[in-house]
Scaffold this motif. Structure first.
Motif, mmCIF file in Angstrom:
data_model
loop_
_atom_site.group_PDB
_atom_site.id
_atom_site.type_symbol
_atom_site.label_atom_id
_atom_site.label_comp_id
_atom_site.label_asym_id
_atom_site.label_seq_id
_atom_site.Cartn_x
_atom_site.Cartn_y
_atom_site.Cartn_z
ATOM 1 N N CYS A 149 0.802 -1.230 0.000
ATOM 2 C CA CYS A 149 0.000 0.000 0.000
ATOM 3 C C CYS A 149 0.837 1.285 0.000
ATOM 4 C CB CYS A 149 -0.928 0.020 1.214
ATOM 5 S SG CYS A 149 -1.954 -1.460 1.390
ATOM 6 N N SER A 150 1.933 1.280 0.737
ATOM 7 C CA SER A 150 2.675 2.523 0.953
ATOM 8 C C SER A 150 3.428 2.995 -0.279
ATOM 9 C CB SER A 150 3.652 2.353 2.119
ATOM 10 O OG SER A 150 2.953 2.108 3.316
ATOM 11 N N LYS A 151 3.541 2.141 -1.301
ATOM 12 C CA LYS A 151 4.196 2.578 -2.528
ATOM 13 C C LYS A 151 3.433 3.750 -3.156
ATOM 14 C CE LYS A 151 3.693 -1.571 -4.150
ATOM 15 N NZ LYS A 151 3.754 -2.786 -5.018
ATOM 16 N N CYS A 152 2.118 3.807 -2.909
ATOM 17 C CA CYS A 152 1.303 4.942 -3.369
ATOM 18 C C CYS A 152 0.924 5.857 -2.207
ATOM 19 C CB CYS A 152 0.037 4.460 -4.052
ATOM 20 S SG CYS A 152 0.307 3.598 -5.622
ATOM 21 N N HIS A 153 0.573 5.247 -1.080
ATOM 22 C CA HIS A 153 0.077 6.017 0.048
ATOM 23 C C HIS A 153 1.229 6.479 0.947
ATOM 24 C CE1 HIS A 153 -4.208 5.637 -0.721
ATOM 25 N NE2 HIS A 153 -3.959 4.402 -1.132
ATOM 26 N N THR A 155 4.144 10.140 1.268
ATOM 27 C CA THR A 155 4.232 11.575 0.986
ATOM 28 C C THR A 155 4.456 11.838 -0.489
ATOM 29 O OG1 THR A 155 5.059 12.023 3.205
ATOM 30 C CG2 THR A 155 5.495 13.689 1.516
ATOM 31 N N GLN A 156 5.317 11.054 -1.122
ATOM 32 C CA GLN A 156 5.549 11.175 -2.558
ATOM 33 C C GLN A 156 5.699 9.776 -3.122
ATOM 34 O OE1 GLN A 156 5.240 14.111 -3.953
ATOM 35 N NE2 GLN A 156 5.496 13.358 -6.031
ATOM 36 N N GLY A 157 4.573 9.137 -3.442
ATOM 37 C CA GLY A 157 4.586 7.764 -3.897
ATOM 38 C C GLY A 157 4.583 7.647 -5.407
ATOM 39 N N LEU A 158 4.231 6.459 -5.888
ATOM 40 C CA LEU A 158 4.260 6.208 -7.322
ATOM 41 C C LEU A 158 3.293 7.099 -8.093
ATOM 42 C CD1 LEU A 158 4.404 2.299 -7.434
ATOM 43 C CD2 LEU A 158 6.280 3.928 -7.636
ATOM 44 N N MET A 159 2.221 7.534 -7.436
ATOM 45 C CA MET A 159 1.218 8.371 -8.098
ATOM 46 C C MET A 159 1.373 9.842 -7.735
ATOM 47 S SD MET A 159 -2.025 5.782 -7.523
ATOM 48 C CE MET A 159 -3.163 6.685 -8.586
ATOM 49 N N PRO A 203 -12.907 1.345 -5.786
ATOM 50 C CA PRO A 203 -12.102 0.249 -6.303
ATOM 51 C C PRO A 203 -11.419 -0.520 -5.176
ATOM 52 C CG PRO A 203 -10.904 2.300 -6.542
ATOM 53 C CD PRO A 203 -12.268 2.667 -6.045
ATOM 54 N N ARG A 204 -11.286 -1.825 -5.392
ATOM 55 C CA ARG A 204 -10.609 -2.642 -4.395
ATOM 56 C C ARG A 204 -9.131 -2.267 -4.344
ATOM 57 N NH1 ARG A 204 -10.907 -9.278 -3.761
ATOM 58 N NH2 ARG A 204 -9.814 -9.335 -1.733
ATOM 59 N N MET A 205 -8.559 -2.391 -3.167
ATOM 60 C CA MET A 205 -7.162 -2.069 -2.968
ATOM 61 C C MET A 205 -6.385 -3.310 -2.545
ATOM 62 S SD MET A 205 -6.640 1.091 -3.666
ATOM 63 C CE MET A 205 -7.799 2.319 -4.291
ATOM 64 N N PRO A 206 -5.085 -3.351 -2.850
ATOM 65 C CA PRO A 206 -4.275 -2.314 -3.471
ATOM 66 C C PRO A 206 -4.598 -2.123 -4.944
ATOM 67 C CG PRO A 206 -2.957 -4.255 -3.151
ATOM 68 C CD PRO A 206 -4.260 -4.521 -2.465
ATOM 69 N N TYR A 207 -4.329 -0.934 -5.438
ATOM 70 C CA TYR A 207 -4.760 -0.538 -6.768
ATOM 71 C C TYR A 207 -4.096 -1.374 -7.860
ATOM 72 C CZ TYR A 207 -6.674 2.745 -10.172
ATOM 73 O OH TYR A 207 -7.393 3.325 -11.189
ATOM 74 N N ASP A 208 -2.896 -1.923 -7.570
ATOM 75 C CA ASP A 208 -2.190 -2.723 -8.564
ATOM 76 C C ASP A 208 -2.582 -4.192 -8.519
ATOM 77 O OD1 ASP A 208 -0.990 -3.405 -6.196
ATOM 78 O OD2 ASP A 208 1.066 -3.052 -6.857
ATOM 79 N N GLY A 209 -3.607 -4.539 -7.698
ATOM 80 C CA GLY A 209 -4.072 -5.920 -7.669
ATOM 81 C C GLY A 209 -4.951 -6.225 -8.865
ATOM 82 N N PRO A 210 -5.256 -7.512 -9.138
ATOM 83 C CA PRO A 210 -4.737 -8.664 -8.399
ATOM 84 C C PRO A 210 -3.273 -8.938 -8.716
ATOM 85 C CG PRO A 210 -6.113 -9.383 -10.234
ATOM 86 C CD PRO A 210 -6.194 -7.880 -10.191
ATOM 87 N N PRO A 211 -2.570 -9.698 -7.837
ATOM 88 C CA PRO A 211 -3.148 -10.347 -6.667
ATOM 89 C C PRO A 211 -3.493 -9.353 -5.568
ATOM 90 C CG PRO A 211 -0.777 -10.616 -6.655
ATOM 91 C CD PRO A 211 -1.119 -9.967 -7.964
#
Length: 299
Positions: A149-153, A155-159, A203-211
């Motif tokens: 989750c923290s890759k996006c959530h 301070t300055q994540g992937l998004m 949308p279901r999380m994590p956003y890059d799922g599945p898996p």
């Protein structure tokens, strides 16, 4: 110190100084990476493709380029993240962060040119198996959120900035209820974080799922919330009475949301004539015991 001075110093100061100036090798930093970093930075889902489970992966860097520049620790992204000079600070599960001694090893290793040393596979310990003895705390939950989750959530994540302002890089941030609460200690069914992870809300999380998260991970997060969303020291969090909520799910008979009772009164605004079985959005407040619905609408 110039390269010539560095080469001459051991000769001038004797064998003890020569021993102290020996280069740090990957063999010495591999156990630190194994214990603190590979939980997230390994496998196909490694953030930005940065794999820290091998020397080859570390040298290859991420999708944005090298993270360790031989001879240039001050310019190396790895060291900047570990020190907190660049955000988000790593490892994502900190604090605690790396110790001063561990940081010194990384700095010396990069300054010495990223030497390999002996095969670290024989010395690097396997990641410890996650076990839960007693109440679930942030210590058990944080690695799951950090990995998925923290890759996006952050301070300055992937998004870029964290989606909807939600940061999951610390216990305090996960429990924050300024704009609205995503975790209601003691009430997993009223916690937006869990509902998103389960897929009750879209949308279901994590956003890059599945898996998606597996059943054991979801159960662990549910137990953490049910037991009071305890911090790393085992202290339960305070109930955010009066905090705003925004929940999505399936409306059931008798004003329920996936089984969660809703308090619907004369002041509740109901839009688009929702019926049982409809997917709806609920806005309201947490009373300390239930959801006081201010608006309910079909989506």
């Amino acid at each position: 110190m110039s390269i010539v001075q560095r080469l001459l110093l051991p000769l001038l100061l004797g064998p003890a100084a020569a021993l102290a100036q020996q280069a740090v090798t990957y063999t010495e930093i591999a156990p630190i990476l194994q214990a603190r970093c590979v939980l997230c930075h390994s496998g196909a889902s490694a953030p930005l493709g940065l794999r820290l489970d091998s020397l080859e992966g570390l040298r290859a860097g991420s999708q944005r380029g090298p993270v360790a520049l031989a001879g240039k620790p001050q310019d190396s992204e790895l060291l900047l993240r570990l020190s907190g000079a660049r955000q988000p600070r790593m490892p994502m599960t900190g604090p605690p962060w790396l110790s001063a001694a561990e940081m010194s090893l990384f700095e010396r290793w990069i300054a010495d040119g990223l030497p390999a040393g002996a095969d670290p596979a024989a010395t690097a310990p396997a990641p410890p198996a996650q076990t839960v003895d007693g109440p679930v705390t942030w210590t058990q939950v944080a690695p799951i959120l950090a990995r998925r989750c923290s890759k996006c959530h952050a301070t300055q994540g992937l998004m870029g900035p964290p989606p909807e302002g939600l940061r999951l890089t610390s216990h305090a941030e996960a429990l924050a209820s300024g704009e609205r609460a995503r975790v209601i200690p003691g009430a997993p069914e009223a916690s937006e974080l869990l509902r998103r992870i389960r897929g009750q809300a879209r949308p279901r999380m994590p956003y890059d799922g599945p898996p998606w998260l597996d059943e054991a991970e979801i159960a662990l997060i549910a137990a953490w919330i049910e037991q009071g969303a305890r911090d790393a020291e085992g202290r339960p969090a305070a109930t955010p009475a009066g905090a705003r909520l925004r929940l999505h799910g399936t409306l059931g008979a008798g004003w329920t949301l996936d089984g969660l009772p809703l308090r619907v009164g004369t002041g509740t605004r109901i839009d688009k004539s929702p019926r049982p079985g409809d997917y709806v959005q609920v806005r309201g407040r947490w009373s300390g015991q239930d959801v006081e619905v201010e608006r309910l609408r079909r989506r």
